[in-house]
Scaffold this motif. Structure first.
Motif, PDB file in Angstrom:
ATOM      1  N   LEU A  35       0.953  -1.125  -0.096  1.00  0.00           N
ATOM      2  CA  LEU A  35       0.020  -0.093  -0.196  1.00  0.00           C
ATOM      3  C   LEU A  35       0.979   1.389  -0.091  1.00  0.00           C
ATOM      4  CD1 LEU A  35      -2.484  -1.246   2.815  1.00  0.00           C
ATOM      5  CD2 LEU A  35      -2.853  -1.015   0.473  1.00  0.00           C
ATOM      6  N   HIS A  39      -1.457   6.095   1.967  1.00  0.00           N
ATOM      7  CA  HIS A  39      -2.540   5.712   2.240  1.00  0.00           C
ATOM      8  C   HIS A  39      -2.339   5.067   3.715  1.00  0.00           C
ATOM      9  CE1 HIS A  39      -6.333   3.471   0.779  1.00  0.00           C
ATOM     10  NE2 HIS A  39      -6.012   2.377   1.345  1.00  0.00           N
ATOM     11  N   ARG A  48      -9.384   6.963   5.951  1.00  0.00           N
ATOM     12  CA  ARG A  48      -9.637   6.015   4.832  1.00  0.00           C
ATOM     13  C   ARG A  48     -10.674   4.901   4.931  1.00  0.00           C
ATOM     14  NH1 ARG A  48      -6.555   6.843  -0.291  1.00  0.00           N
ATOM     15  NH2 ARG A  48      -4.977   8.636   0.342  1.00  0.00           N
ATOM     16  N   ILE A  50     -11.319   1.475   4.164  1.00  0.00           N
ATOM     17  CA  ILE A  50     -10.525   0.689   3.441  1.00  0.00           C
ATOM     18  C   ILE A  50     -11.499  -0.936   3.357  1.00  0.00           C
ATOM     19  CG2 ILE A  50      -8.515   1.447   4.475  1.00  0.00           C
ATOM     20  CD1 ILE A  50      -8.322  -0.893   6.368  1.00  0.00           C
ATOM     21  N   THR A  54      -7.649  -4.963   2.200  1.00  0.00           N
ATOM     22  CA  THR A  54      -6.744  -3.933   2.928  1.00  0.00           C
ATOM     23  C   THR A  54      -6.287  -4.466   4.404  1.00  0.00           C
ATOM     24  OG1 THR A  54      -7.204  -2.417   1.358  1.00  0.00           O
ATOM     25  CG2 THR A  54      -6.092  -1.928   3.525  1.00  0.00           C
TER      26      THR A  54
END
Length: 84
Positions: A35, A39, A48, A50, A54
Motif C-alpha cells: 500500500l 494510504h 480512509r 478500507i 486491506t
C-alpha cells in the motif's frame, strides 16, 4: 485535506499502535502491504474507508488477526425484536 471519519478512528489507532510496537515506520508497513505510504497515513488518521483485503494485508504485515485490528470497536447490542 481529507476528512476524519470517527467510525474509522479506532482501526487507525490500532494500526498505528501495532506498527509502532513492532518498530515499523509507515514506509516499512507500506513495503510489507504494497500500500502507498500516504494510504497508510490516511488509514492511521481515520481518513480512509478500507476494504477487507486491506484489513487482511495489514493484519498479515502486523502479524495479528484481523479481529485484533477491530478490537477497539464497542459492542453495540440491538434489543431483540427491534431489527427492522
Amino acid at each position: 485535506m481529507a476528512v476524519v471519519d470517527q467510525d474509522l478512528v479506532p482501526l487507525g489507532e490500532a494500526v498505528r499502535q501495532l506498527r509502532k510496537a513492532r518498530g515499523l515506520t509507515q514506509e516499512d508497513l507500506s513495503g510489507l502491504t504494497e500500500l502507498h505510504q500516504n494510504h497508510i497515513g490516511g488509514i492511521e488518521r481515520g481518513e480512509r474507508n478500507i476494504t477487507m483485503k486491506t484489513v487482511l494485508a495489514l493484519a498479515r504485515a502486523l502479524e495479528v488477526s484481523p479481529a485484533e485490528l477491530l478490537a477497539g470497536y464497542p459492542v453495540q447490542s440491538i434489543p431483540f425484536g427491534s431489527a427492522g
